[in-house]
Design an enzyme around this catalytic site. Structure first.
Site, PDB file in Angstrom:
ATOM      1  CD1 TRP A   9      -2.157  -2.062   0.210  1.00 16.19           C
ATOM      2  CD2 TRP A   9      -3.264  -1.095   2.227  1.00 16.19           C
ATOM      3  NE1 TRP A   9      -3.408  -2.777   0.626  1.00 16.19           N
ATOM      4  CE2 TRP A   9      -3.998  -2.151   1.752  1.00 16.19           C
ATOM      5  CE3 TRP A   9      -3.328  -0.509   3.338  1.00 16.19           C
ATOM      6  CZ2 TRP A   9      -5.323  -2.441   2.441  1.00 16.19           C
ATOM      7  CZ3 TRP A   9      -4.304  -0.604   4.126  1.00 16.19           C
ATOM      8  CH2 TRP A   9      -5.530  -1.824   3.692  1.00 16.19           C
ATOM      9  CG  HIS A  95       9.817  -1.142  -2.639  1.00 12.87           C
ATOM     10  ND1 HIS A  95      10.048  -0.209  -3.360  1.00 12.87           N
ATOM     11  CD2 HIS A  95       8.777  -2.118  -3.079  1.00 12.87           C
ATOM     12  CE1 HIS A  95       8.958  -0.157  -4.278  1.00 12.87           C
ATOM     13  NE2 HIS A  95       8.284  -1.290  -4.198  1.00 12.87           N
ATOM     14  CD  GLU A 165       8.594  -4.019  -7.038  1.00  6.66           C
ATOM     15  OE1 GLU A 165       7.571  -4.232  -6.988  1.00  6.66           O
ATOM     16  OE2 GLU A 165       9.385  -3.825  -6.155  1.00  6.66           O
ATOM     17  N   GLY A 231       1.778  -2.767  -6.352  1.00  9.13           N
ATOM     18  CA  GLY A 231       1.607  -1.320  -5.731  1.00  9.13           C
ATOM     19  C   GLY A 231       0.043  -1.090  -5.836  1.00  9.13           C
TER      20      GLY A 231
HETATM   21  C1  PEP Z   1       5.377  -1.533  -6.155  1.00  9.52           C
HETATM   22  O1  PEP Z   1       5.237  -0.561  -5.456  1.00  9.52           O
HETATM   23  O2  PEP Z   1       6.306  -2.461  -5.644  1.00  9.52           O
HETATM   24  C2  PEP Z   1       5.023  -1.706  -7.453  1.00  9.52           C
HETATM   25  C3  PEP Z   1       5.200  -2.778  -8.010  1.00  9.52           C
HETATM   26  O3  PEP Z   1       4.306  -0.841  -7.851  1.00  9.52           O
HETATM   27  P1  PEP Z   1       3.033  -0.712  -9.070  1.00  9.52           P
HETATM   28  O4  PEP Z   1       2.315  -2.252  -9.190  1.00  9.52           O
HETATM   29  O5  PEP Z   1       2.218   0.266  -8.813  1.00  9.52           O
HETATM   30  O6  PEP Z   1       4.002  -0.536 -10.275  1.00  9.52           O
END
Ligand code: PEP
Length: 251
Positions: A9, A95, A165, A231
């Protein structure tokens, strides 16, 4: 095997009242998604109350970050022990947004080991900021994995969840291709096995970066991943339902 969805979140919403509303919608969506283990990472200040109100078993809770020390003079920080006491069973570590704020591989190394020592599950995020022509991202991801797993006892390697990611896919319009993710998943597994032995084969790999109901199915079936770190789609009830439904359809 059930898919894993981690809902990050971030620094939303603004009030406990809104957090309860979002969580209630999340709970309903999770009840319908029988093939998903949902891990919600709300702002830490909301975690204890959300956890106490939740009576189901389909949702677990995560911290979005924590300090590696168990206590001390670290103004503004939250310890893993405090997160554990509030009801978090998982913690997101490294992250891209935290790395962007100055978190180092050395911090991440300590956090992963500290989480495991408390029997919490670390969700270790790795990924490059951008892609260049000469495939430097593989070298960088290897270094991030090397640091993240450096202090993990060999017997516990399989307990770490790795999320690939890359920053260039976070908060964007479209995601990376399942084919590229498949290649990266093989690389991550092979690297962890090279670094830390056979336990690396048990590591669960997630993908994160602009995942939603339109792209999750293909990524799940072709990307060699066990699920997603999400996210925006995790803090919008309609988008979350669509995402979980897409995973159900692909399962
Ligand atoms: C995140 O914050 O880890 C993320 C993947 O964001 P989003 O899904 O909005 O790209």
């Amino acid at each position: 095997m059930k898919s894993i969805v981690v809902g990050n979140w971030k620094m939303n919403p603004a009030t406990m009242r809104e957090a309860k509303t979002l969580f209630e919608a999340t709970r309903k969506a999770a009840e319908r998604a029988k093939n998903v283990n949902l891990i919600v990472a709300p702002p830490a200040i909301f975690l204890r109350e959300l956890k106490q109100r939740y009576k189901g078993s389909r949702i677990s809770f995560a911290l979005q970050n924590a300090h590696f020390e168990m206590g001390g003079a670290y103004t503004g920080e939250i310890s893993l022990a405090q997160g554990d006491d509030s009801g978090a069973s998982h913690v997101i570590i490294g992250h891209a947004e935290r790395r962007g704020m100055g978190e180092t591989d050395n911090d991440i190394r300590k956090k992963v080991a500290a989480a495991l020592a408390l029997k919490m599950t670390p969700i270790l995020c790795v990924g490059e900021k951008e892609r260049t022509q000469n495939a430097e991202h593989f070298k960088l991801v290897r270094e991030q994995l090397q640091a993240g797993f450096a202090d993990v006892p060999v017997s516990q390697v399989g307990r770490v969840i790795v999320t690939y990611e890359p920053l260039w896919t976070i908060g964007k319009e479209k995601t990376m291709s399942p084919r590229d993710m498949h290649e990266m998943a093989i690389f991550i597994r092979k690297t962890v096995v090279d670094l830390r032995g056979e336990g690396g084969m048990k590591v669960k790999i997630l993908y994160g970066g602009s995942v939603d109901g339109t792209n999750a199915g293909a990524m799940l079936t072709q990307g060699d991943v066990c699920g997603f770190l999400v996210g925006r789609a995790s803090s919008n009830a309609l988008q979350l339902s669509a995402l979980l439904q897409a995973i159900e359809n692909a399962s």
